[in-house]
Write a protein that holds these residues in place. Structure first.
Motif, PDB file in Angstrom:
ATOM      1  N   ARG A 104       9.429   0.885  -2.153  1.00 59.16           N
ATOM      2  CA  ARG A 104      10.737   1.180  -2.738  1.00 59.16           C
ATOM      3  C   ARG A 104      11.859   0.769  -1.783  1.00 59.16           C
ATOM      4  O   ARG A 104      12.888   0.253  -2.223  1.00 59.16           O
ATOM      5  N   ARG A 105      11.663   0.964  -0.497  1.00 62.49           N
ATOM      6  CA  ARG A 105      12.698   0.564   0.475  1.00 62.49           C
ATOM      7  C   ARG A 105      12.907  -0.957   0.459  1.00 62.49           C
ATOM      8  O   ARG A 105      14.035  -1.440   0.552  1.00 62.49           O
ATOM      9  N   PHE A 106      11.825  -1.703   0.368  1.00 58.26           N
ATOM     10  CA  PHE A 106      11.950  -3.160   0.238  1.00 58.26           C
ATOM     11  C   PHE A 106      12.700  -3.518  -1.043  1.00 58.26           C
ATOM     12  O   PHE A 106      13.621  -4.344  -1.035  1.00 58.26           O
ATOM     13  N   ASP A 107      12.291  -2.916  -2.150  1.00 55.42           N
ATOM     14  CA  ASP A 107      12.883  -3.255  -3.436  1.00 55.42           C
ATOM     15  C   ASP A 107      14.365  -2.896  -3.480  1.00 55.42           C
ATOM     16  O   ASP A 107      15.190  -3.659  -4.019  1.00 55.42           O
ATOM     17  N   GLN A 108      14.721  -1.757  -2.917  1.00 56.19           N
ATOM     18  CA  GLN A 108      16.129  -1.355  -2.885  1.00 56.19           C
ATOM     19  C   GLN A 108      16.960  -2.300  -2.026  1.00 56.19           C
ATOM     20  O   GLN A 108      18.132  -2.532  -2.295  1.00 56.19           O
ATOM     21  N   ALA A 109      16.324  -2.869  -0.986  1.00 53.84           N
ATOM     22  CA  ALA A 109      17.031  -3.817  -0.125  1.00 53.84           C
ATOM     23  C   ALA A 109      17.053  -5.226  -0.713  1.00 53.84           C
ATOM     24  O   ALA A 109      17.784  -6.095  -0.222  1.00 53.84           O
ATOM     25  N   GLY A 110      16.258  -5.462  -1.772  1.00 52.96           N
ATOM     26  CA  GLY A 110      16.229  -6.775  -2.410  1.00 52.96           C
ATOM     27  C   GLY A 110      15.516  -7.833  -1.589  1.00 52.96           C
ATOM     28  O   GLY A 110      15.861  -9.020  -1.664  1.00 52.96           O
ATOM     29  N   VAL A 111      14.521  -7.424  -0.801  1.00 54.50           N
ATOM     30  CA  VAL A 111      13.777  -8.384   0.024  1.00 54.50           C
ATOM     31  C   VAL A 111      12.282  -8.178  -0.167  1.00 54.50           C
ATOM     32  O   VAL A 111      11.833  -7.122  -0.633  1.00 54.50           O
ATOM     33  N   ASN A 138       0.767  -1.240   0.000  1.00 50.62           N
ATOM     34  CA  ASN A 138       0.000   0.000   0.000  1.00 50.62           C
ATOM     35  C   ASN A 138       0.798   1.291   0.000  1.00 50.62           C
ATOM     36  O   ASN A 138       0.222   2.355  -0.245  1.00 50.62           O
ATOM     37  N   THR A 139       2.109   1.233   0.274  1.00 49.76           N
ATOM     38  CA  THR A 139       2.876   2.468   0.441  1.00 49.76           C
ATOM     39  C   THR A 139       4.032   2.527  -0.547  1.00 49.76           C
ATOM     40  O   THR A 139       5.012   1.775  -0.412  1.00 49.76           O
ATOM     41  N   PRO A 140       3.992   3.398  -1.560  1.00 45.65           N
ATOM     42  CA  PRO A 140       5.092   3.483  -2.528  1.00 45.65           C
ATOM     43  C   PRO A 140       6.446   3.737  -1.870  1.00 45.65           C
ATOM     44  O   PRO A 140       7.447   3.126  -2.264  1.00 45.65           O
ATOM     45  N   PHE A 141       6.491   4.621  -0.900  1.00 42.80           N
ATOM     46  CA  PHE A 141       7.747   4.965  -0.239  1.00 42.80           C
ATOM     47  C   PHE A 141       8.393   3.733   0.388  1.00 42.80           C
ATOM     48  O   PHE A 141       9.589   3.462   0.201  1.00 42.80           O
ATOM     49  N   ASN A 142       7.601   2.944   1.106  1.00 49.12           N
ATOM     50  CA  ASN A 142       8.165   1.773   1.779  1.00 49.12           C
ATOM     51  C   ASN A 142       8.338   0.584   0.841  1.00 49.12           C
ATOM     52  O   ASN A 142       9.241  -0.236   1.043  1.00 49.12           O
ATOM     53  N   PHE A 183       7.153  20.319  -4.223  1.00 48.78           N
ATOM     54  CA  PHE A 183       6.342  20.718  -3.076  1.00 48.78           C
ATOM     55  C   PHE A 183       4.847  20.530  -3.322  1.00 48.78           C
ATOM     56  O   PHE A 183       4.027  21.252  -2.751  1.00 48.78           O
ATOM     57  N   ASP A 184       4.501  19.572  -4.159  1.00 54.98           N
ATOM     58  CA  ASP A 184       3.106  19.172  -4.305  1.00 54.98           C
ATOM     59  C   ASP A 184       2.793  18.260  -3.120  1.00 54.98           C
ATOM     60  O   ASP A 184       3.081  17.061  -3.146  1.00 54.98           O
ATOM     61  N   MET A 185       2.222  18.830  -2.044  1.00 56.87           N
ATOM     62  CA  MET A 185       2.067  18.092  -0.796  1.00 56.87           C
ATOM     63  C   MET A 185       1.129  16.901  -0.931  1.00 56.87           C
ATOM     64  O   MET A 185       1.345  15.859  -0.317  1.00 56.87           O
ATOM     65  N   ASP A 186       0.081  17.022  -1.729  1.00 57.09           N
ATOM     66  CA  ASP A 186      -0.811  15.874  -1.911  1.00 57.09           C
ATOM     67  C   ASP A 186      -0.053  14.707  -2.545  1.00 57.09           C
ATOM     68  O   ASP A 186      -0.163  13.556  -2.105  1.00 57.09           O
ATOM     69  N   LYS A 187       0.719  15.002  -3.597  1.00 57.44           N
ATOM     70  CA  LYS A 187       1.488  13.958  -4.271  1.00 57.44           C
ATOM     71  C   LYS A 187       2.541  13.377  -3.331  1.00 57.44           C
ATOM     72  O   LYS A 187       2.755  12.154  -3.293  1.00 57.44           O
ATOM     73  N   LEU A 188       3.185  14.254  -2.557  1.00 61.64           N
ATOM     74  CA  LEU A 188       4.212  13.800  -1.617  1.00 61.64           C
ATOM     75  C   LEU A 188       3.611  12.874  -0.569  1.00 61.64           C
ATOM     76  O   LEU A 188       4.159  11.799  -0.283  1.00 61.64           O
ATOM     77  N   MET A 189       2.488  13.254   0.005  1.00 65.37           N
ATOM     78  CA  MET A 189       1.889  12.435   1.056  1.00 65.37           C
ATOM     79  C   MET A 189       1.378  11.105   0.517  1.00 65.37           C
ATOM     80  O   MET A 189       1.441  10.084   1.202  1.00 65.37           O
ATOM     81  N   ARG A 190       0.886  11.093  -0.720  1.00 68.97           N
ATOM     82  CA  ARG A 190       0.448   9.820  -1.293  1.00 68.97           C
ATOM     83  C   ARG A 190       1.643   8.894  -1.544  1.00 68.97           C
ATOM     84  O   ARG A 190       1.526   7.678  -1.432  1.00 68.97           O
ATOM     85  N   HIS A 191       2.784   9.480  -1.863  1.00 69.38           N
ATOM     86  CA  HIS A 191       4.012   8.685  -2.009  1.00 69.38           C
ATOM     87  C   HIS A 191       4.450   8.125  -0.655  1.00 69.38           C
ATOM     88  O   HIS A 191       4.848   6.959  -0.551  1.00 69.38           O
ATOM     89  N   LEU A 192       4.376   8.937   0.384  1.00 70.04           N
ATOM     90  CA  LEU A 192       4.860   8.532   1.706  1.00 70.04           C
ATOM     91  C   LEU A 192       3.898   7.596   2.420  1.00 70.04           C
ATOM     92  O   LEU A 192       4.326   6.667   3.114  1.00 70.04           O
ATOM     93  N   PHE A 193       2.610   7.845   2.278  1.00 68.16           N
ATOM     94  CA  PHE A 193       1.634   7.122   3.094  1.00 68.16           C
ATOM     95  C   PHE A 193       0.707   6.211   2.306  1.00 68.16           C
ATOM     96  O   PHE A 193       0.078   5.331   2.887  1.00 68.16           O
ATOM     97  N   GLY A 194       0.609   6.411   0.987  1.00 69.27           N
ATOM     98  CA  GLY A 194      -0.236   5.542   0.177  1.00 69.27           C
ATOM     99  C   GLY A 194      -1.664   6.036   0.066  1.00 69.27           C
ATOM    100  O   GLY A 194      -2.179   6.714   0.948  1.00 69.27           O
TER     101      GLY A 194
END
Length: 454
Positions: free
Chosen positions: A46-53, A40-44, A85-96
């Protein structure tokens, strides 16, 4: 036992905090939470994918720490650089998208270290906060009939407006949102007018009201009838000298709250804050330099990182996220008898100064200055001529002397102050003396750093 006499708000969960049974509950919740974050969360994701897990690869707390690097506001700044600084886009990236559909209240951090960071409060996160803060309020002595004067900054601040909702399920209490923005005169008037008996605000403001109350209301602050000071957003309530002064001047009990999900206890000697939310968040310490995990053992110190075990409610402690607060933990039984390991805020990693290689935190300097209440007002500033953390010695301080100190006494006061700082902090600062009330008093967070290089 009468319900008002029970030791805990939640008699099912709080007795098993920081136990092996709770660790089992945490691990099962963590596995489910990681799947949710990935899905559900693009930001996280990506963290999984970058870690390869993948989430299913993580079967233990050790797997989790090894697989997913801790992150913090530096990654938020990277996301801002990428998205803008598009806050809506930023928050959807961070929180889904799923969490953002549940967005009820939008606040921010205070922005004291740069750009204010969005601090969304989802419907689910408010529900979780109501349970956690009710646990804290019960331990601090809130009871039906109490009136809470909310004196944190209310305008957009994460520690302000949400508190109106946090105690909604606590029976019989009245919230009075005064706000630091009202200024000290109105704050004192409203506390007196509406018979507030619980003060919620920063230690800086509580100290300032001691000075202002006689001038505004013609009474000492003790006569306001405040029984509890719930303090947070900055160090102070955990500094023995400040806590002692506040307790004496107000005739009240002082509690430290925040920097995670906890509050201090009623023991006469400060024991740190009891962590109250094992079932809601997984707590870790990480090394400030290597970012490797530090075992949670008695006396261990490191940067606190948190992971939400209910990800739909997560605000920032969603997955090994840190606000850069440095904690020291205490795992032996607390003499107060209550459950939960304890943590003490040592400082912020980004506030640390290094003088001849010695780490120094503003909170530690504040503690020394408040240990001399007969000679110093407690107000001070650290003057930095170059960007921190490295400081070319001597460290420069502006310090207010007390109203009863004569100028000819200042050399002796300076010798005592610098001697104490050398003994406790391993520094000998250069002091510039200021008369009482020379420095601006803060109703929100006090900014101890004066940056001449900016």
């Amino acid at each position: 036992m009468q319900s008002n006499e029970r030791p805990y708000w939640n008699m099912e969960i709080e007795p098993i905090l920081n136990t092996s049974r709770m660790r089992e509950i945490q691990l099962e919740k963590l596995k489910t939470a990681l799947v949710w974050q990935y899905d559900n969360t693009p930001f996280n994701r990506r963290r999984f994918d970058q870690a390869g897990v993948r989430p299913e690869d993580i079967r233990s707390f050790a797997d989790f720490a090894e697989a997913i690097p801790a992150t913090g506001q530096e990654k938020i700044r990277e996301a801002i650089a990428e998205i803008g600084f598009d806050m809506d886009k930023l928050m959807r990236h961070l929180f889904g998208d799923k969490r953002m559909q549940d967005l009820y209240l939008l606040t921010t951090t205070s922005g004291t270290t740069g750009i204010p960071t969005p601090y969304p409060n989802f419907g689910a996160s408010i529900t979780d906060s109501q349970e956690i803060m009710s646990r804290a309020a019960w331990r601090m002595g809130f009871r039906p009939g109490d009136r809470i004067g909310l004196c944190f900054g209310l305008s957009m601040h994460a520690a302000g407006t949400p508190q109106i909702l946090w105690f909604k399920n606590f029976p019989g209490i009245t919230m009075i949102p005064i706000g630091a923005e009202a200024g000290t005169e109105k704050i004192l008037q409203f506390i007196q007018l509406f018979r507030v008996n619980i003060f919620a605000g920063t230690p800086s403001l509580a100290l300032h009201l001691i000075e202002r109350c006689p001038a505004v209301l013609n009474i000492p602050v003790r006569e306001l009838g405040i029984k509890i000071l719930m303090l947070g957003a900055e160090p102070g309530a955990g500094i023995p000298e400040i806590r002692s002064r506040l307790e004496t001047e107000y005739g009240a009990r002082v509690f430290d709250a925040g920097a995670g999900y906890g509050c201090s206890c009623d023991h006469p000697v400060y024991q740190g804050m009891h962590w109250l939310a094992d079932d809601y968040a997984y707590y870790e310490l990480i090394d400030p330099e290597t970012r490797q995990p530090i075992p949670i053992e008695h006396g261990a110190t490191g940067i606190m990182a948190g992971t939400s075990l209910n990800p739909e409610a997560a605000v920032w402690f969603d997955m090994r996220f840190t606000m850069m607060d440095i904690h020291q933990v205490f795992t032996d039984p607390c003499p107060c008898g209550k459950s939960g390991f304890r943590y003490k805020v040592v400082g912020r990693a980004d506030d640390m100064l290094k003088v001849k290689g010695v780490p120094v935190y503003p909170a530690a300097i504040e503690g020394v200055i408040h240990s001399m209440p007969e000679k110093l007002t407690g107000a001070f500033r650290i003057v930095l001529d170059e960007p921190p953390p490295r400081v070319v010695p001597p460290l420069k301080l502006k310090v207010e002397y007390g109203p009863d100190v004569r100028e000819e006494e200042l050399p002796a006061v300076e010798s005592e102050l610098t001697g104490t700082m050398h003994r406790l902090l391993k520094i000998r600062p250069q002091i510039t003396w200021l008369p009482p009330l020379s420095l601006e008093r803060a109703t929100k967070k006090t900014q101890f750093l004066e940056k001449t290089y900016e």
